[in-house]
Design a protein around this motif. Sequence first.
Motif, PDB file in Angstrom:
ATOM      1  N   ALA A 262     -90.243  18.289 -79.679  1.00  0.00           N
ATOM      2  CA  ALA A 262     -89.091  17.621 -79.066  1.00  0.00           C
ATOM      3  C   ALA A 262     -88.268  18.588 -78.233  1.00  0.00           C
ATOM      4  CB  ALA A 262     -88.221  16.996 -80.154  1.00  0.00           C
ATOM      5  N   ARG A 263     -88.067  19.809 -78.723  1.00  0.00           N
ATOM      6  CA  ARG A 263     -87.256  20.786 -77.978  1.00  0.00           C
ATOM      7  C   ARG A 263     -87.973  21.240 -76.710  1.00  0.00           C
ATOM      8  NH1 ARG A 263     -86.635  23.010 -83.600  1.00  0.00           N
ATOM      9  NH2 ARG A 263     -84.673  22.114 -84.382  1.00  0.00           N
ATOM     10  N   LEU A 264     -89.276  21.406 -76.793  1.00  0.00           N
ATOM     11  CA  LEU A 264     -90.037  21.723 -75.586  1.00  0.00           C
ATOM     12  C   LEU A 264     -89.936  20.578 -74.584  1.00  0.00           C
ATOM     13  CD1 LEU A 264     -93.139  23.333 -77.291  1.00  0.00           C
ATOM     14  CD2 LEU A 264     -91.655  24.488 -75.650  1.00  0.00           C
ATOM     15  N   GLY A 265     -89.997  19.361 -75.090  1.00  0.00           N
ATOM     16  CA  GLY A 265     -89.805  18.197 -74.223  1.00  0.00           C
ATOM     17  C   GLY A 265     -88.420  18.151 -73.617  1.00  0.00           C
ATOM     18  N   ASP A 266     -87.427  18.598 -74.370  1.00  0.00           N
ATOM     19  CA  ASP A 266     -86.061  18.635 -73.846  1.00  0.00           C
ATOM     20  C   ASP A 266     -85.961  19.564 -72.635  1.00  0.00           C
ATOM     21  OD1 ASP A 266     -85.177  16.893 -75.796  1.00  0.00           O
ATOM     22  OD2 ASP A 266     -84.348  18.459 -77.086  1.00  0.00           O
ATOM     23  N   ILE A 267     -86.651  20.694 -72.700  1.00  0.00           N
ATOM     24  CA  ILE A 267     -86.610  21.626 -71.570  1.00  0.00           C
ATOM     25  C   ILE A 267     -87.218  20.974 -70.335  1.00  0.00           C
ATOM     26  CG2 ILE A 267     -87.337  23.877 -70.705  1.00  0.00           C
ATOM     27  CD1 ILE A 267     -87.600  24.761 -73.681  1.00  0.00           C
ATOM     28  N   LEU A 268     -88.394  20.393 -70.503  1.00  0.00           N
ATOM     29  CA  LEU A 268     -89.051  19.724 -69.381  1.00  0.00           C
ATOM     30  C   LEU A 268     -88.167  18.608 -68.834  1.00  0.00           C
ATOM     31  CD1 LEU A 268     -91.544  19.226 -67.590  1.00  0.00           C
ATOM     32  CD2 LEU A 268     -92.446  17.760 -69.412  1.00  0.00           C
ATOM     33  N   ALA A 269     -87.570  17.845 -69.736  1.00  0.00           N
ATOM     34  CA  ALA A 269     -86.744  16.711 -69.313  1.00  0.00           C
ATOM     35  C   ALA A 269     -85.504  17.168 -68.558  1.00  0.00           C
ATOM     36  CB  ALA A 269     -86.343  15.878 -70.536  1.00  0.00           C
ATOM     37  N   GLN A 270     -84.823  18.190 -69.061  1.00  0.00           N
ATOM     38  CA  GLN A 270     -83.619  18.670 -68.372  1.00  0.00           C
ATOM     39  C   GLN A 270     -83.970  19.194 -66.978  1.00  0.00           C
ATOM     40  OE1 GLN A 270     -80.723  18.008 -69.475  1.00  0.00           O
ATOM     41  NE2 GLN A 270     -81.178  17.531 -71.614  1.00  0.00           N
ATOM     42  N   MET A 271     -85.120  19.821 -66.835  1.00  0.00           N
ATOM     43  CA  MET A 271     -85.533  20.293 -65.514  1.00  0.00           C
ATOM     44  C   MET A 271     -85.792  19.117 -64.580  1.00  0.00           C
ATOM     45  SD  MET A 271     -87.901  23.694 -66.094  1.00  0.00           S
ATOM     46  CE  MET A 271     -89.235  22.854 -66.949  1.00  0.00           C
ATOM     47  N   TYR A 272     -86.364  18.053 -65.121  1.00  0.00           N
ATOM     48  CA  TYR A 272     -86.593  16.865 -64.284  1.00  0.00           C
ATOM     49  C   TYR A 272     -85.269  16.228 -63.880  1.00  0.00           C
ATOM     50  CZ  TYR A 272     -88.137  12.295 -62.689  1.00  0.00           C
ATOM     51  OH  TYR A 272     -88.335  11.170 -61.931  1.00  0.00           O
ATOM     52  N   LEU A 273     -84.332  16.125 -64.807  1.00  0.00           N
ATOM     53  CA  LEU A 273     -83.022  15.553 -64.503  1.00  0.00           C
ATOM     54  C   LEU A 273     -82.303  16.370 -63.428  1.00  0.00           C
ATOM     55  CD1 LEU A 273     -83.657  13.848 -67.022  1.00  0.00           C
ATOM     56  CD2 LEU A 273     -81.340  14.270 -67.823  1.00  0.00           C
ATOM     57  N   ILE A 274     -82.386  17.678 -63.537  1.00  0.00           N
ATOM     58  CA  ILE A 274     -81.757  18.543 -62.533  1.00  0.00           C
ATOM     59  C   ILE A 274     -82.432  18.344 -61.171  1.00  0.00           C
ATOM     60  CG2 ILE A 274     -81.360  20.939 -61.856  1.00  0.00           C
ATOM     61  CD1 ILE A 274     -81.266  21.557 -64.929  1.00  0.00           C
ATOM     62  N   SER A 275     -83.751  18.256 -61.165  1.00  0.00           N
ATOM     63  CA  SER A 275     -84.480  18.044 -59.906  1.00  0.00           C
ATOM     64  C   SER A 275     -84.029  16.753 -59.234  1.00  0.00           C
ATOM     65  CB  SER A 275     -85.989  17.973 -60.179  1.00  0.00           C
ATOM     66  OG  SER A 275     -86.472  19.170 -60.747  1.00  0.00           O
ATOM     67  N   CYS A 276     -83.889  15.692 -60.025  1.00  0.00           N
ATOM     68  CA  CYS A 276     -83.450  14.410 -59.472  1.00  0.00           C
ATOM     69  C   CYS A 276     -82.050  14.532 -58.877  1.00  0.00           C
ATOM     70  CB  CYS A 276     -83.455  13.336 -60.556  1.00  0.00           C
ATOM     71  SG  CYS A 276     -85.084  12.902 -61.188  1.00  0.00           S
ATOM     72  N   THR A 277     -81.184  15.272 -59.546  1.00  0.00           N
ATOM     73  CA  THR A 277     -79.805  15.429 -59.084  1.00  0.00           C
ATOM     74  C   THR A 277     -79.759  16.211 -57.776  1.00  0.00           C
ATOM     75  OG1 THR A 277     -79.101  15.391 -61.399  1.00  0.00           O
ATOM     76  CG2 THR A 277     -77.503  16.161 -59.789  1.00  0.00           C
ATOM     77  N   LEU A 278     -80.544  17.274 -57.702  1.00  0.00           N
ATOM     78  CA  LEU A 278     -80.621  18.041 -56.457  1.00  0.00           C
ATOM     79  C   LEU A 278     -81.198  17.190 -55.324  1.00  0.00           C
ATOM     80  CD1 LEU A 278     -81.929  21.403 -57.948  1.00  0.00           C
ATOM     81  CD2 LEU A 278     -79.658  21.004 -56.976  1.00  0.00           C
ATOM     82  N   LYS A 279     -82.211  16.403 -55.658  1.00  0.00           N
ATOM     83  CA  LYS A 279     -82.811  15.518 -54.657  1.00  0.00           C
ATOM     84  C   LYS A 279     -81.781  14.507 -54.158  1.00  0.00           C
ATOM     85  CE  LYS A 279     -86.204  13.133 -52.574  1.00  0.00           C
ATOM     86  NZ  LYS A 279     -86.896  13.605 -51.379  1.00  0.00           N
ATOM     87  N   ARG A 280     -80.982  13.950 -55.055  1.00  0.00           N
ATOM     88  CA  ARG A 280     -79.970  12.981 -54.649  1.00  0.00           C
ATOM     89  C   ARG A 280     -78.952  13.617 -53.716  1.00  0.00           C
ATOM     90  NH1 ARG A 280     -75.764   9.176 -58.254  1.00  0.00           N
ATOM     91  NH2 ARG A 280     -74.635   8.461 -56.405  1.00  0.00           N
ATOM     92  N   TYR A 281     -78.501  14.815 -54.065  1.00  0.00           N
ATOM     93  CA  TYR A 281     -77.479  15.474 -53.258  1.00  0.00           C
ATOM     94  C   TYR A 281     -77.986  15.691 -51.830  1.00  0.00           C
ATOM     95  CZ  TYR A 281     -73.656  18.635 -52.055  1.00  0.00           C
ATOM     96  OH  TYR A 281     -72.564  19.214 -51.454  1.00  0.00           O
ATOM     97  N   GLU A 282     -79.230  16.091 -51.689  1.00  0.00           N
ATOM     98  CA  GLU A 282     -79.805  16.274 -50.353  1.00  0.00           C
ATOM     99  C   GLU A 282     -79.989  14.924 -49.652  1.00  0.00           C
ATOM    100  OE1 GLU A 282     -80.632  18.961 -48.535  1.00  0.00           O
ATOM    101  OE2 GLU A 282     -79.894  20.359 -50.037  1.00  0.00           O
ATOM    102  N   ALA A 283     -80.512  13.941 -50.390  1.00  0.00           N
ATOM    103  CA  ALA A 283     -80.824  12.646 -49.787  1.00  0.00           C
ATOM    104  C   ALA A 283     -79.584  11.934 -49.271  1.00  0.00           C
ATOM    105  CB  ALA A 283     -81.548  11.759 -50.795  1.00  0.00           C
ATOM    106  N   GLU A 284     -78.447  12.155 -49.901  1.00  0.00           N
ATOM    107  CA  GLU A 284     -77.204  11.496 -49.499  1.00  0.00           C
ATOM    108  C   GLU A 284     -76.434  12.288 -48.456  1.00  0.00           C
ATOM    109  OE1 GLU A 284     -75.060  10.511 -53.054  1.00  0.00           O
ATOM    110  OE2 GLU A 284     -76.423   8.854 -53.553  1.00  0.00           O
ATOM    111  N   GLY A 285     -77.063  13.308 -47.902  1.00  0.00           N
ATOM    112  CA  GLY A 285     -76.436  14.024 -46.796  1.00  0.00           C
ATOM    113  C   GLY A 285     -75.497  15.128 -47.213  1.00  0.00           C
ATOM    114  N   ARG A 286     -75.735  15.701 -48.431  1.00  0.00           N
ATOM    115  CA  ARG A 286     -74.910  16.830 -48.900  1.00  0.00           C
ATOM    116  C   ARG A 286     -73.422  16.475 -48.855  1.00  0.00           C
ATOM    117  NH1 ARG A 286     -77.931  21.962 -45.850  1.00  0.00           N
ATOM    118  NH2 ARG A 286     -80.064  21.438 -46.522  1.00  0.00           N
TER     119      ARG A 286
END
Length: 786
Positions: free
Chosen positions: A580-604
């Motif tokens: 579960a903790r290993l999955g948490d690391i992978l999941a948090q990285m995915y959540l961060i990636s989505c957030t960075l993608k959103r910030y770029e997609a919405e024009g910074r």
Amino acid sequence: MEFTLTSGPVVAAGVALALGLLLTIRPLRRRLITSPVLAAYRQVLPQMSDTERDALEAGTVWWEGELFRGKPNWHKLHTYPVPQLTAQEQSFLDTECEEACRLVDDWKVTHELYDLPHEAWRFIKDKGFLGMIIPKKYGGLEFSAYAHSQVVTKLSTRSSALSVSVMVPNSLGPAELLLHYGTEEQKNYYLPRLAKGIEVPAFALTSPWAGSDAASIPDVGIVCKGMYQGKEVLGMRVSWDKRYITLAPVCTVFGLAFHLYDPEGLLGQQKHIGITCALVPYDHPGVDTGRRHFPLNAMFMNGPTRGKEVFMPLDFIIGGPKMAGQGWRMLMECLAAGRSISLPSSNTGMAQMAARTVGGYARVRSQFKMAVGKFEGVEEALTRIGAYTYMMDAVRKMTAGAVDLGEKPSVVSAIAKYHVTERARQVVNDGMDVIGGKGICLGPSNFLGRAYQQVPIGITVEGANILTRSLIIFGQGAIRCHPYLLSEMRAAQNPHVQQGLVDFDKALFGHIGFTTKNGLRALWLGLTGSHLAGVNTDVAPEMKRYYQQLSRFSAAFAFLSDVSLLVLGGSVKRREKLSARLGDILAQMYLISCTLKRYEAEGRQKADAALAHWAIVDAMYKAQQAFDGVIANFPARFMARVVYRILFPWGHPCVLPSDALGHQVAQLLIAPSATRDRLTAECFVPLQEHEPVGAIELALQATLAAEEIEAKIRTAEKEGRFVNNPQANVRDIAMVALEAGVINVAEYHIMRRRNHLRDMVVRVDDFPFDYHVATANKPAVCRKAA
């Protein structure tokens, strides 16, 4: 024998040469190294059932694969298309969805009708809400996954009963299974009827004895001959007992999953054919539906269905007799798309509604002569509400976009389902803390109480969160996303011994090189604080450090995963806490990636940056805690210390988000702005005083209009101009100020309007002593009335 000083290097060179030859001469390497390793590997390799294998191999690997490889390609992330609505989809969202929301009063649904009103049912059927995923050639809307997500999100800001009633027919169920596997005859008959709402679908999988372990359902069908429509035909006699089946009480046709057996060999030599999915009309003889569960006041249609030795022809099987026994594979292949959309969308809608209403309430409601939203303690809750909502929406959009790209992201869908629903739980709990007594007294003006009651539904359905976190995210992710692990497993299970040895050798030494490179990369990025990590695409300067830090965490995660698998071997399947903790690391990285993608997609959007910053810093810290949790529980303590020093040579790099950053986020929720509108873009906001959400919006506007006038009154009060006047209280002080000449008539009317709307917002509903129980007239639910 004596050695000279020069003989040491010669010996070393000889050893190096021997090792080099051993590693490069593949036949020799396979015999001396790979063969014994393969034998040991087969001993520790966990046994895998056919259903486990189908579940493991279902779906596709997407961005999570990049994160698992230790060196994410950020250019690849930013080249994923940003989901867009077509003109038809946007019009549907602006018109039909608005009207559907207007037709539903959540208090009446949950307290009086225990169902959607007839007008709402009729509308969502007539306008095609139940056929969003069905192609136009069958009469459906043929919406994109993103449009489907947008619709569910918007409806969820109004009523969970409304959103679930639309969501279920468009996620895992008869329509999707028919589209992928149905016979032409089944498609041509059912899909147009499903698209028009003539048929209302449900899908019956879950059994009282096999909840999350759905493959163990005890429901059974026996191949036999029987009478159907006056003729003897080859069919099956099926017995089932299902529960938690959404729309079962009002469905007209439902998918049914059961184990099919052929003891007499009527279909062939195989006695246990396997899990099979059939499509069964609700009025077929022997079918029992209509009773209801009571799902935490959500009031969507949910209940059991049962049948005992019900005969049905083989043509009821989705895809016909040739698909008998293929049901589990069908379900696993279709599950990812539905789970990528339904729960992330509905829970994001709930979070958007909470962010808009609780933020507005916190500015309208005052205590100690100050808006409660300006108290630092309340700011903490508002901060989480705002930042989590921003991240949840980013995850929902990016994951739905993956489905539109043709992906069936099984691991990503599990991440999205678990982490979006968990953050929704935190958002709603924080909202309840902010609104206090207003939230715990149910009634028509309570805008959050029902959401609070219903939060556990999202946590529980479509895979219980505990098992999703502990068994699926890393358990499936490690095998599917790792570039070598699945190849090693397949090679070890290859019945052709020599080919299996060749394939295993290739995968094994590729794996060794992969682990070594990630360990060295993790150490280098740790020693340099990731400041030298390259980002191979143009990114917002204010976000660049997060890309670098995430690159470091990706390398660290890839290395830690391999070390964990090496240390734990086959027992990793049973070490659920570590998994579960290993999955948490992978999941948090995915959540961060989505957030960075959103910030770029919405024009910074610089005005939104605080939301992204706080959400990312918080997720980084959570990932760091998960690293600690894995390393602290390694059974080999020496190995744990070595791994820690490789990953964190200078100690922990991440800290909690600062209070100053949290203050910026909280401020974005308590005043109208473009940022607040983007954050809650899908909210249904009826601007009428009698609507609880509308009252907050109007009261917020009135509060802001009155703040300067109120400041003038407070100054006069401090100067002692209202001393000993009993009417100079929080309720009546505006009248006193008018009489004292502190404010003029126009200003008084502004204050009066503010007070009127404020009182509507803070009002708590009360009822007659008997709650109308004696006179309650709760209409019976009629399947056909809808």
